[in-house]
Every structure is written in structure tokens, then in C-alpha cells.
Design an enzyme around this catalytic site. Structure first.
Site, mmCIF file in Angstrom:
data_model
loop_
_atom_site.group_PDB
_atom_site.id
_atom_site.type_symbol
_atom_site.label_atom_id
_atom_site.label_comp_id
_atom_site.label_asym_id
_atom_site.label_seq_id
_atom_site.Cartn_x
_atom_site.Cartn_y
_atom_site.Cartn_z
ATOM 1 N N ASN A 94 0.869 -1.176 0.000
ATOM 2 C CA ASN A 94 0.000 0.000 0.000
ATOM 3 C C ASN A 94 0.909 1.229 0.000
ATOM 4 O O ASN A 94 1.432 1.610 1.026
ATOM 5 C CB ASN A 94 -0.901 -0.022 1.249
ATOM 6 C CG ASN A 94 -1.742 1.231 1.365
ATOM 7 O OD1 ASN A 94 -1.869 1.997 0.407
ATOM 8 N ND2 ASN A 94 -2.327 1.443 2.536
ATOM 9 N N LYS A 108 0.161 4.225 -0.410
ATOM 10 C CA LYS A 108 -0.493 5.449 0.076
ATOM 11 C C LYS A 108 -0.194 6.591 -0.898
ATOM 12 O O LYS A 108 -0.107 6.376 -2.096
ATOM 13 C CB LYS A 108 -0.067 5.753 1.516
ATOM 14 C CG LYS A 108 -0.192 4.503 2.404
ATOM 15 C CD LYS A 108 -0.053 4.761 3.858
ATOM 16 C CE LYS A 108 -0.251 3.457 4.612
ATOM 17 N NZ LYS A 108 -0.307 3.620 6.047
ATOM 18 N N HIS A 142 -9.635 1.436 4.094
ATOM 19 C CA HIS A 142 -8.430 1.659 4.881
ATOM 20 C C HIS A 142 -8.734 2.646 6.008
ATOM 21 O O HIS A 142 -9.515 3.579 5.822
ATOM 22 C CB HIS A 142 -7.298 2.188 3.992
ATOM 23 C CG HIS A 142 -5.978 2.179 4.706
ATOM 24 N ND1 HIS A 142 -5.612 3.167 5.576
ATOM 25 C CD2 HIS A 142 -4.970 1.263 4.704
ATOM 26 C CE1 HIS A 142 -4.421 2.867 6.081
ATOM 27 N NE2 HIS A 142 -4.006 1.719 5.569
ATOM 28 N N GLU A 199 -7.179 5.071 7.142
ATOM 29 C CA GLU A 199 -6.935 6.482 6.818
ATOM 30 C C GLU A 199 -8.108 7.061 6.017
ATOM 31 O O GLU A 199 -8.453 8.237 6.153
ATOM 32 C CB GLU A 199 -5.610 6.622 6.049
ATOM 33 C CG GLU A 199 -4.419 6.391 6.978
ATOM 34 C CD GLU A 199 -3.192 5.817 6.313
ATOM 35 O OE1 GLU A 199 -3.078 5.883 5.066
ATOM 36 O OE2 GLU A 199 -2.332 5.281 7.042
ATOM 37 N N GLU A 225 -6.027 -4.534 10.072
ATOM 38 C CA GLU A 225 -4.980 -3.566 10.369
ATOM 39 C C GLU A 225 -5.333 -2.797 11.640
ATOM 40 O O GLU A 225 -6.116 -1.836 11.594
ATOM 41 C CB GLU A 225 -4.836 -2.569 9.207
ATOM 42 C CG GLU A 225 -4.466 -3.217 7.894
ATOM 43 C CD GLU A 225 -3.824 -2.208 6.940
ATOM 44 O OE1 GLU A 225 -2.717 -2.475 6.490
ATOM 45 O OE2 GLU A 225 -4.428 -1.154 6.697
ATOM 46 N N GLY A 267 2.043 2.415 10.722
ATOM 47 C CA GLY A 267 3.033 3.479 10.614
ATOM 48 C C GLY A 267 3.653 3.882 11.943
ATOM 49 O O GLY A 267 4.336 4.891 12.036
ATOM 50 N N SER A 303 2.890 -1.975 10.439
ATOM 51 C CA SER A 303 4.322 -2.102 10.754
ATOM 52 C C SER A 303 4.868 -3.503 10.474
ATOM 53 O O SER A 303 5.752 -3.988 11.194
ATOM 54 C CB SER A 303 4.595 -1.688 12.199
ATOM 55 O OG SER A 303 4.251 -0.325 12.388
HETATM 56 P P1 PGA Z 1 2.493 0.367 7.642
HETATM 57 O O1 PGA Z 1 1.070 0.624 6.955
HETATM 58 O O2 PGA Z 1 3.009 -0.951 7.111
HETATM 59 O O3 PGA Z 1 3.345 1.523 7.213
HETATM 60 O O4 PGA Z 1 2.258 0.308 9.120
HETATM 61 C C1 PGA Z 1 0.174 -0.430 6.708
HETATM 62 C C2 PGA Z 1 -1.072 0.104 6.056
HETATM 63 O O5 PGA Z 1 -1.531 1.196 6.418
HETATM 64 O O6 PGA Z 1 -1.624 -0.542 5.139
#
Ligand code: PGA
Length: 250
Positions: free
Chosen positions: A5, A7, A94, A96, A166, A172, A212
Site C-alpha cells: 500500500n 499510500k 483503509h 486512513e 490492520e 506506521g 508495521s
Molecule cells: P504500515 O502501513 O506498514 O506503514 O504500518 C500499513 C497500512 O496502512 O496498510
């Protein structure tokens, strides 16, 4: 499955370079038993799909779509448009998108329906915040996320669905769920799928862990019986790390 992903990262040239780096690192057998998906910004979908063409078990995902097929929705992109680029997947729900763009269960249900209607694969994300986890409500929370949107789809649609768990507190942050926490939640999700659609469908739907995930923890996470792969944010922007994660299945 290992899905990246990206982003909101990578301009057109940077994206092309990253995909080429990944392709250069891939070896013949890497995709024998693992599906690779690149979830890119819209501008990369067509080029990325071309670059991955001919590879088995590899595909490209958009990170969002509108629920209508077309219309006066300035700034939005519809599922048939994504399909027309050659991309095969859409990431929906997601955290976000839910948090910063106010996406509701009802909108996510309509988006999921549109993805399926246009013969695209659906990667549907769920997960609880830290406050929810600390209050002990995380199982009810994800159950509600499923019953209000994904579980409105008919059973036949589930052949094209991947679920991604998630935990928001792990995205993140460098703070990964332990393998035991991931397995506990994934087993719960598998039970919910089974209650809703029966054991056969529940066994077939891949459940990815995200938050992460990196080369140093992917092996232990993927070794859990109900963890079928990962949705990878930060580490998917580094070709070596992403390919290392792809090779983390026992
Ligand atoms: P990350 O993000 O691996 O940077 O924690 C995962 C995601 O948001 O899909």
C-alpha cells in the site's frame, strides 16, 4: 498474498523505478505460491499493470474508488475506470480513508459492491484504534465493521474478497501486533466469515495482517495459521524490504 500500500507516495517516474527494482529482485519461484499486489496511487495504475503483465500471481490495486459508475463527482474515480487501466484490485476501507475522509459503513458497503460488480478483486480493511483495543471492545468493533458493510455482499462475491486486519495503533507506528494478537483476531474473523457464509468460504478468504509489518517480523506473523499474508505500507516503498516480506512464508 503480500500487498503493498504505497499510500500517497511516489511520482510517476519514482513509481516506475520502484516497480522495476521489485521486478529485478524477483526470482522465478517467488510467485509460485504467493500473490503480489501493488496498491498504488491512481496515476500509476496503467503503467504498473503493463509492467506486471505476464507475471503470474501479480496484480495492481487502486486504494479507493467511488461507488457510482460515473457522474458529477469532481475529483473521484469509478471502479470501471480502474478496471480500464488493467488494474485488478481495489483497497477499500483503509483506516486512513475512514478517519481522514469520513468514509462510513454505508459508503464502504456501496464501494465494495461496485468493486465486485466490475469484476475487480476487493481488499477490504478493518481494524480497531488504540482506545478501542484498550477498552477491550476490539472484537465487537471489527464485527460491526464487517456486518455493516462487507457482510452485506452475497456469498458469490466472496470469491473475489481479501480481508485485511490492520490495527490502527500499529499502522506506521513501528508498533506491530504480536503474532499471538494477530492470530487471535484472525481466528475470530475466520469464525465470523464462517458464521456468515459457511466454513468453505471462510477457509478460502485470505486474511492479511497490516501494521508495521517488515522483513524482521513478517516470518513470525505469516507462520500463524490464520494469517495469510500482509498489507504492507512503509516497507512496500523499499524494493528489498518488500521482496523480503514476499519471501517470508515458511
Ligand atoms: P504500515 O502501513 O506498514 O506503514 O504500518 C500499513 C497500512 O496502512 O496498510
Amino acid at each position: 498474498m503480500v500487498a503493498g500500500n504505497w499510500k500517497m507516495h511516489k511520482n510517476f517516474q519514482e513509481g516506475t523505478d520502484l516497480i522495476q527494482e521489485i521486478l529485478d529482485l524477483l526470482e522465478k519461484h517467488d510467485l509460485d505460491h504467493t500473490t503480489l499486489v501493488l496498491g498504488t496511487p491512481f496515476i500509476h495504475l496503467k503503467k504498473a499493470s503493463r509492467m506486471l503483465k505476464g507475471l503470474k500471481n501479480a496484480g495492481v490495486a487502486a486504494q479507493n474508488c467511488h461507488w457510482e459508475d460515473q457522474g458529477a463527482f469532481t475529483g473521484e474515480i469509478a471502479a470501471p475506470m480502474i478496471h480500464s487501466t488493467g488494474a485488478g484490485w481495489v483497497i477499500i476501507g483503509h483506516s486512513e480513508r475512514r478517519e481522514y475522509f469520513g468514509e462510513t459503513h454505508e459508503q464502504l458497503r456501496k464501494k465494495a459492491e461496485s468493486v465486485i460488480r466490475h469484476q475487480l478483486g476487493l481488499i477490504f480493511c478493518i481494524g480497531e484504534t488504540l482506545a478501542v483495543r484498550e477498552s477491550g471492545q476490539h472484537f465487537e468493533w471489527v464485527k460491526r465493521q464487517l456486518t455493516e458493510s462487507l457482510f452485506q455482499l452475497p456469498a458469490a462475491a466472496l470469491a473475489n474478497v481479501v480481508l485485511a486486519y490492520e490495527p490502527v495503533w500499529a499502522i506506521g507506528t513501528g508498533k506491530t501486533a504480536t503474532a499471538a494478537q494477530a492470530q487471535e483476531m484472525h481466528a475470530f474473523l475466520r469464525r465470523l466469515l464462517s458464521d456468515q457464509y459457511g466454513p468453505d468460504i471462510a477457509a478460502q478468504v485470505p486474511i492479511l495482517y497490516g501494521g508495521s509489518c517488515k522483513p524482521s517480523n513478517a516470518r513470525e506473523l505469516f507462520a500463524q495459521p490464520d494469517v495469510d499474508g500482509g498489507l504492507i505500507g512503509g516497507a512496500s516503498l523499499v524494493a528489498h524490504d518488500f521482496v523480503a516480506i514476499l519471501r517470508s512464508f515458511a
